[in-house]
Design an enzyme around this catalytic site. Structure first.
Site, PDB file in Angstrom:
ATOM      1  N   GLU A 193      59.239  47.200  70.407  1.00 49.81           N
ATOM      2  CA  GLU A 193      60.122  46.691  71.251  1.00 49.81           C
ATOM      3  C   GLU A 193      60.018  45.399  71.360  1.00 49.81           C
ATOM      4  OE1 GLU A 193      63.119  47.778  72.424  1.00 49.81           O
ATOM      5  OE2 GLU A 193      63.306  49.895  72.022  1.00 49.81           O
ATOM      6  N   HIS A 210      62.693  46.519  66.574  1.00 56.24           N
ATOM      7  CA  HIS A 210      64.168  46.805  68.089  1.00 56.24           C
ATOM      8  C   HIS A 210      63.742  45.298  69.387  1.00 56.24           C
ATOM      9  CE1 HIS A 210      64.125  51.276  68.090  1.00 56.24           C
ATOM     10  NE2 HIS A 210      62.879  50.849  67.298  1.00 56.24           N
ATOM     11  N   TYR A 211      65.284  44.988  69.931  1.00 49.36           N
ATOM     12  CA  TYR A 211      65.195  44.369  70.806  1.00 49.36           C
ATOM     13  C   TYR A 211      65.255  45.232  72.032  1.00 49.36           C
ATOM     14  CZ  TYR A 211      70.795  44.066  70.374  1.00 49.36           C
ATOM     15  OH  TYR A 211      71.388  43.546  69.812  1.00 49.36           O
ATOM     16  N   THR A 212      64.699  44.678  72.804  1.00 46.25           N
ATOM     17  CA  THR A 212      65.623  45.688  73.874  1.00 46.25           C
ATOM     18  C   THR A 212      66.611  45.880  74.946  1.00 46.25           C
ATOM     19  OG1 THR A 212      64.292  43.937  75.585  1.00 46.25           O
ATOM     20  CG2 THR A 212      62.862  45.053  74.934  1.00 46.25           C
ATOM     21  N   ASP A 231      70.498  45.977  66.626  1.00 47.60           N
ATOM     22  CA  ASP A 231      68.755  45.205  67.067  1.00 47.60           C
ATOM     23  C   ASP A 231      68.081  45.587  65.524  1.00 47.60           C
ATOM     24  OD1 ASP A 231      68.955  48.237  67.878  1.00 47.60           O
ATOM     25  OD2 ASP A 231      66.807  47.878  68.321  1.00 47.60           O
ATOM     26  N   HIS A 234      66.426  48.441  63.524  1.00 47.16           N
ATOM     27  CA  HIS A 234      67.011  49.724  64.135  1.00 47.16           C
ATOM     28  C   HIS A 234      68.388  49.957  63.241  1.00 47.16           C
ATOM     29  CE1 HIS A 234      67.702  52.200  67.791  1.00 47.16           C
ATOM     30  NE2 HIS A 234      67.807  53.205  66.536  1.00 47.16           N
TER      31      HIS A 234
END
Length: 219
Positions: free
Chosen positions: A94, A29-31, A142, A132
């Site tokens: 993340e 994921h990215y935040t 993401d 994701h």
């Protein structure tokens, strides 16, 4: 490889893995937040009911919020390879990034070390590393178009692009068949599926479906 010794920062947002399941996937994921600290606070706040097992800052700092044998709340609705409840089947990582800039070298180095350790502990193959956006196409984007999937594939940490002997058919049916064989089984329309496949394998691509969109999915 860089060190992957995490700072323990427990989140209350977790539970038991359902039906005795163990992780066989890693979801990246990215935040999409302004800082790693802001993301850490969000992932550990019971009011938001979200978490992940790990968070990696842009400077390479690594936090662990949920033990790997527990179910973190990072994936939400979606499916992969015909399976739902991805939270019970995966470990979530993340990455401190808004999705609009490259992922830093310190961050990628720590990610690679951490992934190698997780994959060894749980016998997760390279094909079990997904984004994701792969399991929730159209709903999530993401780790996004700036993430270097090819770098992970070169290290054996993600599925490599297929290299078909002949040019593949550029039809929605051919794309769907190849994508489903790789795990893209969420029920979405043709345009959303193409978007998800391109995010993973050809983030620079635009325009109508072409054979180059199908090719990476073929082994």
């Amino acid at each position: 490889m860089a060190s992957a010794d995490p700072i323990w920062h427990p989140s209350p947002n977790f539970g038991a893995r359902r039906d005795g399941l163990q992780p066989h996937l890693i979801v990246l994921h990215y935040t999409a937040m302004e800082s790693a600290e802001a993301a850490l606070q969000r992932l550990c706040d019971p009011a938001f009911e979200v978490s992940a097992h790990y968070l990696i800052g842009g400077d390479g700092r690594l936090w662990q919020m949920v033990a790997e044998d527990h179910r973190a709340w990072h994936a939400g609705q979606g499916e992969w390879a015909g399976l739902s409840d991805i939270n019970s089947r995966s470990i979530g990582i993340e990455l401190d990034n808004r999705g609009d800039h490259p992922f830093s070298e310190p961050q990628m180095c720590v990610l690679e070390t951490l992934m190698a350790q997780i994959m060894t502990r749980w016998t997760i193959p390279a094909t079990g590393v997904i984004g994701h956006s792969d399991m929730a196409p159209g709903r999530k984007w993401d780790p996004g178009p700036r993430f270097d999937w090819q770098r992970l594939a070169t290290l054996g940490l993600a599925r490599p692009n297929g290299q078909p002997l002949a040019a593949p058919a550029a039809t929605p049916e051919a794309l769907r068949k190849a994508a489903q064989a790789c795990g893209f089984t969420a029920e979405v329309d043709d345009a959303t599926l193409l978007q998800a496949v391109r995010l993973r394998y050809r983030p620079w691509a635009c325009g109508p479906l072409c054979g180059e969109d199908v090719a990476p999915l073929l082994s």
